[in-house]
Design a protein around this motif. Structure first.
Motif, short mmCIF file in Angstrom:
data_model
loop_
_atom_site.label_atom_id
_atom_site.label_comp_id
_atom_site.label_asym_id
_atom_site.label_seq_id
_atom_site.Cartn_x
_atom_site.Cartn_y
_atom_site.Cartn_z
N ASP A 135 15.23 -4.45 -6.12
CA ASP A 135 14.85 -4.06 -7.62
C ASP A 135 13.47 -4.43 -8.13
OD1 ASP A 135 16.08 -3.76 -10.54
OD2 ASP A 135 15.01 -5.52 -10.57
N ALA A 136 12.74 -3.46 -8.57
CA ALA A 136 11.30 -3.74 -8.91
C ALA A 136 11.03 -4.99 -9.57
CB ALA A 136 10.71 -2.57 -9.53
N ALA A 137 11.99 -5.20 -10.75
CA ALA A 137 11.70 -6.23 -11.60
C ALA A 137 12.09 -7.59 -11.04
CB ALA A 137 12.62 -6.11 -12.90
N PRO A 156 -13.66 -13.67 -6.13
CA PRO A 156 -13.03 -12.39 -5.58
C PRO A 156 -11.48 -12.27 -6.08
CG PRO A 156 -13.21 -13.72 -3.73
CD PRO A 156 -13.79 -14.52 -4.82
N GLY A 157 -11.13 -11.02 -6.37
CA GLY A 157 -9.65 -10.96 -6.46
C GLY A 157 -8.84 -10.84 -5.27
N LEU A 158 -7.60 -11.10 -5.35
CA LEU A 158 -6.52 -10.90 -4.38
C LEU A 158 -5.85 -9.69 -4.19
CD1 LEU A 158 -5.52 -12.60 -1.84
CD2 LEU A 158 -3.74 -13.25 -3.19
N TYR A 159 -5.68 -9.02 -3.23
CA TYR A 159 -4.88 -7.87 -2.95
C TYR A 159 -3.56 -7.96 -2.83
CZ TYR A 159 -3.89 -3.22 -1.09
OH TYR A 159 -3.22 -1.98 -0.86
N SER A 160 -2.70 -7.60 -3.94
CA SER A 160 -1.26 -7.89 -4.30
C SER A 160 -0.69 -6.74 -4.90
CB SER A 160 -1.57 -8.88 -5.43
OG SER A 160 -0.03 -9.22 -5.85
N ASN A 161 0.65 -6.36 -3.95
CA ASN A 161 1.29 -5.37 -4.34
C ASN A 161 2.19 -5.63 -5.58
OD1 ASN A 161 1.20 -3.24 -1.84
ND2 ASN A 161 1.82 -5.07 -0.71
N THR A 162 2.17 -6.80 -6.25
CA THR A 162 2.76 -7.23 -7.50
C THR A 162 1.98 -6.50 -8.39
OG1 THR A 162 3.13 -9.45 -6.75
CG2 THR A 162 3.21 -9.05 -9.05
N ASN A 163 0.71 -6.15 -8.38
CA ASN A 163 -0.08 -5.53 -9.43
C ASN A 163 0.31 -4.04 -9.64
OD1 ASN A 163 -2.07 -7.68 -9.91
ND2 ASN A 163 -2.76 -7.14 -7.88
N TYR A 164 0.77 -3.49 -8.40
CA TYR A 164 1.00 -1.96 -8.34
C TYR A 164 2.52 -1.78 -8.84
CZ TYR A 164 -3.58 0.00 -7.69
OH TYR A 164 -4.91 0.15 -8.05
N LEU A 165 3.37 -2.68 -8.45
CA LEU A 165 4.74 -2.49 -8.90
C LEU A 165 4.71 -2.56 -10.54
CD1 LEU A 165 7.29 -4.45 -6.67
CD2 LEU A 165 6.61 -2.03 -6.89
N LEU A 166 3.81 -3.50 -11.05
CA LEU A 166 3.63 -3.52 -12.51
C LEU A 166 3.34 -2.33 -13.21
CD1 LEU A 166 2.58 -7.40 -13.01
CD2 LEU A 166 4.42 -6.18 -14.35
N VAL A 233 8.61 -1.45 -1.89
CA VAL A 233 7.30 -1.32 -2.33
C VAL A 233 7.19 -0.17 -3.50
CG1 VAL A 233 5.68 -2.16 -0.28
CG2 VAL A 233 6.69 0.10 -0.31
N GLY A 234 8.07 0.59 -3.71
CA GLY A 234 8.20 1.52 -4.63
C GLY A 234 6.82 2.39 -4.69
N LEU A 239 5.15 6.25 -0.60
CA LEU A 239 4.78 7.70 -0.44
C LEU A 239 4.97 8.35 0.93
CD1 LEU A 239 4.13 9.60 -2.69
CD2 LEU A 239 1.87 9.78 -1.98
N ILE A 240 5.57 9.50 0.88
CA ILE A 240 5.37 10.15 2.20
C ILE A 240 4.38 11.48 2.34
CG2 ILE A 240 7.00 11.50 4.03
CD1 ILE A 240 9.31 9.76 3.16
#
Length: 359
Positions: A135-137, A156-166, A233-234, A239-240
């Motif tokens: 579940d994304a949430a 520097p920032g930190l690459y995080s998949n949390t950002n793009y799920l948001l 990862v949603g 993506l395909i």
């Protein structure tokens, strides 16, 4: 490409465009057991290249006035990013990975608890969660409640998949539909992509390769993870697509046919970000540059999934493009400190990229 295959990649395929000229080809096998060859038209999980599609969709909503690029995310998603953090983190910070939010991945896959510092970790959770529906949430909550990776807006920032799920949840909030449906209608279809889409289950529809994950030599021989539920990862990396569609998409994007010129300029405003491999890169809004000293700059994105990888880039003038897909990942073994050791694939792949990009 044959050199990359001989260096240890079971199969890879690519398309290179130079103006009106198009070259595409493949080397190696899609199935190591049967010897079925890879083909250049195969569909492939392209991982974090999905982020460029998601960023473009968000910027369309910025252009329409429904999202403020420098507005706090708490204005839109107060339950997911509450209180002071919701007020301090902007939409832009999510897009360029300067939010300070941690990566949720090690919490979703417990045996990767040291990710991305991989020493002492194991791959068992990959098998345990092949068909898990995340579940994304809940994933977002793991990243939001984890110790912060930095202050909002810090460098520097930190690459995080949390950002793009948001960002996916943000799209759903302002459009009234899922991020996947909005991106499909307004980015994928607008670009005229015929073989690109989000998975509806754990399988890749259409002709595709198996995906062989080595997990830094801990899975030996590498194991096929082409059947996998990508809800983990949603809209961040599920993506395909095909190499042809990827080149078409980035061509349309840089031509200003997906977002307007001002949005494209924002996408190319970069900040330093630490990647999941521990390298500091320049990162824009779902887009980053690749260049060699004294040579032309290319813009694009790379992506990995369990067992697969892809890279798609386009020269700044839009006239030269490359998209490459591989059916293995994390081929480097680790030294005692947990750092990936050099592997012949690294040099062979760098040589392929050089030739494809610069001739």
């Amino acid at each position: 490409m044959e050199n990359v295959h001989r260096a240890g990649v079971p199969g890879l395929f690519a398309e290179v465009r130079d103006g009106d000229r198009v070259w595409r080809g493949a080397a190696g096998v899609a199935d190591v057991d049967t010897g079925r060859p890879v083909r250049a038209d195969m569909r492939h999980r392209v991982g974090s290249i999905t982020k460029t599609f998601t960023a473009a969709a968000v910027l369309q909503q910025v252009e329409s006035g429904r999202i403020g690029l420098d507005a706090p995310i708490g204005r839109y998603l107060p339950k997911l990013v509450p209180k002071e953090r919701g007020d301090a983190i902007t939409v832009r910070m999510l897009m360029d990975h300067t939010s300070g939010l941690a990566e949720y991945l090690p919490y979703a896959y417990p045996s990767l608890k040291a990710f991305p510092d991989l020493a002492g970790t194991g791959p068992q959770s990959l098998d345990d969660h092949r068909l898990t529906r995340f579940d994304a949430a809940e994933l977002i909550a793991m990243g939001v409640t984890a110790p912060a990776a930095g202050a909002p807006g810090g460098a520097p920032g930190l690459y995080s998949n949390t950002n793009y799920l948001l960002l996916g949840e943000l799209l759903a909030q302002v459009t009234g539909t899922t991020a996947e449906r909005y991106i499909t209608r307004n980015v994928i279809e607008r670009a005229g992509l015929r073989d690109t889409g989000f998975p509806t289950g754990p399988h890749v529809d259409g002709p595709h390769s198996k995906l062989y994950e080595a997990w830094f030599g801990m899975i030996d021989p590498p194991r096929d993870y082409s059947v996998f539920d990508m809800s983990w990862v949603g809209p961040s990396a599920s993506l395909i697509s095909t190499v042809t569609d990827l080149n078409r998409f980035f061509g349309k994007l840089l031509a200003g046919e997906i977002v307007g010129p001002s949005s494209l300029a924002q996408m190319r405003r970069t900040v330093p970000v630490v990647s999941q491999e521990g390298r500091t890169i320049d990162y824009g809004l779902g887009l980053y540059p690749m260049e060699e000293p004294g040579r032309s700059t290319f813009w694009g994105h790379g992506g990995t999934v369990w067992g697969g990888g892809a890279l798609a880039v386009i020269r700044a003038d839009g006239k030269r493009q490359m998209a490459v897909a591989l059916n293995t990942q994390r081929w480097n073994r680790l030294d005692p400190s947990g750092r990936p050791q050099p592997h012949p694939v690294d040099d062979a792949l760098a040589a392929l990229h050089r030739v494809a990009m610069y001739g």
